[in-house]
Write an enzyme that holds these catalytic residues in place. Structure first.
Site, short mmCIF file in Angstrom:
data_model
loop_
_atom_site.label_atom_id
_atom_site.label_comp_id
_atom_site.label_asym_id
_atom_site.label_seq_id
_atom_site.Cartn_x
_atom_site.Cartn_y
_atom_site.Cartn_z
N ASP A 145 0.88 -1.01 -0.11
CA ASP A 145 -0.09 0.01 0.16
C ASP A 145 0.81 1.09 -0.04
O ASP A 145 1.45 1.56 1.09
CB ASP A 145 -0.93 0.07 1.09
CG ASP A 145 -1.86 1.21 1.21
OD1 ASP A 145 -1.79 2.03 0.50
OD2 ASP A 145 -2.49 1.06 2.44
N GLU B 279 1.05 4.25 0.37
CA GLU B 279 0.45 5.58 0.89
C GLU B 279 1.65 6.14 2.08
O GLU B 279 2.49 5.44 2.62
CB GLU B 279 -0.75 5.50 1.62
CG GLU B 279 -1.86 4.78 0.82
CD GLU B 279 -3.35 4.79 1.47
OE1 GLU B 279 -3.72 5.85 1.81
OE2 GLU B 279 -3.56 3.72 1.88
#
Length: 657
Positions: A309, A311
């Site tokens: 992920d 992010e």
């Protein structure tokens, strides 16, 4: 998803790697912020010590599922740097286990010797100028009785006058043969659930099973999340975990193994953490190095794969050494390096940005990203993005999840924007992944909604076991299922905003007080079994409502209990000419000495949470379910408004008596 505060998880040494799908105990598999403070130079001379990598204590367990083999890693450590090469020989030592049992009052049986082997004959070398040998692999092949616990003792000898410490001359593993991992496959669509372990327990995901097949509803559970970070001293990219993730990993036998034993794969999510380390900017060397660390991490904790992920990374315009400009191709290269060292593990991608910069694409060594990953998902929850998979090189629909569902805050008696026809279209279009995020099973009952999905995807219903786990619980608590029978019985109802009218003793206009609450008792009985109920005693006029009950409905599709408004509870007849009706009511704005009714059709509804709490959500704004009599088509109070006891309104909290 969600930012987490983290501490460093040192991966300086691997306790044991697991071959195939072998899983190991994590009580001591990785040392967090590892510093070996044990003093070795206690006397003159050179002493040697048998170690399990990463400082694992005695009796680390290795679980063997079915016919899968396990691997332990051992090394030899000297109290002083070797003045010349030292040859060390390890051996499986049944006599050492007998000594251990006698000293500790235990009775561990030795694992079958014909299932054990040491690589290179158990021989390793401590090189000149060093204190540690290389690792020797202990292969533990499947064998023994399922459910039994065995032990394997390994001792060592060294040449050239090196004495072996009496306290550390043997290392003992526990070996636990278990049944083969069952297959969770139910159809062509894989179900994946991300669990925010700062708040929730991954064990809850194992409590939802298919009614007909008995298979788990979730195929993959992803621990959210560990982090990719930069070591400020070395500049090396490595893994960080916060306290909650570390607690779960150190208790992997209690959290991870039970899910895997049910056939559920358990992955670790890797998330950026507000520094330069990210999936999209690693150099070739850094990507290869990080992939090896991820493999060690997966092996040590017996995980089934990694979900990336990208992010929260702070990408720099002028990258530091070991980093490059962010690109989707760099991200693809990292996945390629991971696939090289983890060919049999799951690799997944979470992406959501409109410019796709948080996702990999391209081809490495002739393999497209679509070939390298097992799946990708779109992470803007409650949005269906059909066709988005075409933005990733070589990615088929069968590896993409275009419709992720967040099921905590969005779950308010139903999923925001959830549509069964979307699930049907997802299946018909050939997509292969359905994603859920962070269920909160102590707040909501999900089995009805999971059934809405599974009927379409798998032609089967989902049943909840009735058990739930708190975040750090190892054992389950019994919850309340939201079924028809659960609503029957006697209840106390508390309103959140009861309205009282006060008449001043000296005369003049009165006023309403809406800050209090009021309780009353009701009785819920079966009307049509499995479908409807009678509710006796609702509200401020029990002398009437105990005689003429409300009718409520049970929704078998979602477990909701619903009281529809308005409803006539008695038509005037010869015995009682009054017509009684239940409507939404409140005080009349602009004229406080008046109570008003309306014919709004908003129902009040609710469902049990697993803790047994039941709240019926009303219209709010100080509206309540209020009795009225109908005179010439007009709703009136049963008696003068100033004689009313109270008017319970807003939401209603029900407690079983």
């Amino acid at each position: 998803m969600k930012y987490m505060n983290h501490i460093k998880l040192g991966l300086l040494a691997v306790t044991f790697a697991c071959a195939g799908t072998v899983f190991t105990s994590c009580e001591d598999d990785i040392t967090i912020n590892a510093v070996n403070t044990e003093k070795l130079d206690t006397v003159d001379g050179v002493y040697g010590y048998v170690r399990s990598a990463a400082g694992a204590r005695e009796l680390t367990s290795i679980s063997l599922f079915g016919d899968k083999a396990g691997t332990g890693h051992l090394y030899f450590e000297l109290s002083k740097a070797a003045e010349k090469d030292i040859t060390v020989t390890f051996k499986v030592d049944a006599t050492a286990l007998e000594v251990y049992n006698a000293a500790h009052g235990t009775s561990y049986a030795m694992y079958p010797a014909d299932k054990l082997s040491l690589a290179n004959g158990g021989t390793v070398t401590v090189k000149t100028g060093e204190k540690k040998s290389g690792a020797v692999e202990l292969t533990i092949n499947a064998g023994g009785s399922i459910g039994s616990t065995y032990a394997v003792a390994v001792s060592a000898t060294a040449n050239d006058g090196v004495a072996v410490s009496a306290n550390n001359q043997t290392y003992i593993y526990l070996v636990k043969p278990l049944a083969a991992v069952p297959d969770s496959k139910k159809g062509d669509v894989r179900t994946l659930c991300f669990v925010e372990v700062n708040d929730e327990n991954i064990l809850n995901c194992g409590e939802y099973v298919m009614k007909e097949s008995g298979k788990p509803f979730f195929d993959v559970v992803s621990i959210f999340a560990a982090n990719i970070n930069v070591d400020s001293e070395s500049g090396r990219v490595h893994i960080h975990c916060n306290d909650q993730v570390s607690f779960l990993l150190k208790n992997a036998d209690k959290f991870i193994r039970p899910l895997q034993a049910k056939g559920i794969k358990v992955n670790m999510s890797i998330l950026g953490n507000h520094d330069e380390a990210g999936m999209g900017n690693l150099s070739q060397a850094a990507a290869a190095d990080f992939a090896k660390e991820l493999k060690a991490f997966v092996d040590i904790y017996g995980l089934d794969g990694i979900d990336f992920d990208d992010e929260y990374t702070v990408y720099k315009e002028n990258p530091s050494p070991g980093f490059e400009q962010r690109s989707r191709e760099n991200y693809c290269r990292l996945i390629s390096e991971c696939r090289k060292v983890m060919p049999d593990k799951l690799l997944g991608i979470y992406e959501y940005k409109s410019n796709f910069e948080d996702s990999p694409s391209g081809t490495v060594d002739g393999k497209s990203i679509g070939e390298l990953v097992d799946y990708m998902c779109y992470g803007t929850y409650q949005r269906y993005v059909k066709g988005r998979e075409s933005n990733f090189t070589g990615l088929s629909k069968s590896k993409y999840g275009p419709y992720s569902l967040k099921i905590n805050e969005e779950y308010k008696g139903g999923w925001t924007s959830f549509k069964e026809e979307t699930i049907q279209d997802l299946k018909d279009a050939g997509y292969g992944l359905q994603v859920f995020y962070n269920p909160k099973p102590q707040l909501y009952s999900y089995d009805y909604y999971f059934t809405a999905v599974s009927k379409i995807l798998f032609n089967d219903e989902v049943e909840w076991s009735g058990k739930y786990y708190g975040r750090t619980d190892f054992t389950a608590s019994t919850g309340v299922k939201s079924n028809y029978e659960a609503y029957l019985g006697e209840w106390q109802v508390a309103s959140t905003s009861s309205l009282f009218f006060f008449t001043p003793p000296e005369g003049g206009n009165g006023w309403w007080d809406y800050n209090g609450d009021q309780t009353f008792d009701i009785r819920i009985e079966a009307k049509e079994d499995g479908k409807t109920y009678y509710i006796y005693g609702w509200g401020e006029y029990p002398e009437i409502t105990n005689k003429y009950p409300l009718v409520a409905e049970f929704d078998s599709n979602n477990g909701n209990f619903t009281i529809s408004m308005p409803q006539v509870i008695h038509e005037g007849d010869t015995e009682d000419p009054e017509t009684w009706e239940m409507r939404w009511g409140t005080y009349k704005n602009g004229n406080q000495n008046t109570w008003k009714y309306d014919t709004n059709t908003t129902a009040t509804k609710g469902a049990f949470d697993p803790l047994g709490n039941l709240t019926l959500t009303g219209r709010g704004q100080r509206y309540g379910i209020s009795l009225c009599r109908i005179v010439d088509g007009t709703a009136e109070l049963p008696e003068a408004y100033y004689d009313a006891y109270y008017h319970p309104g807003a939401n209603y909290h029900l407690t079983k008596k």
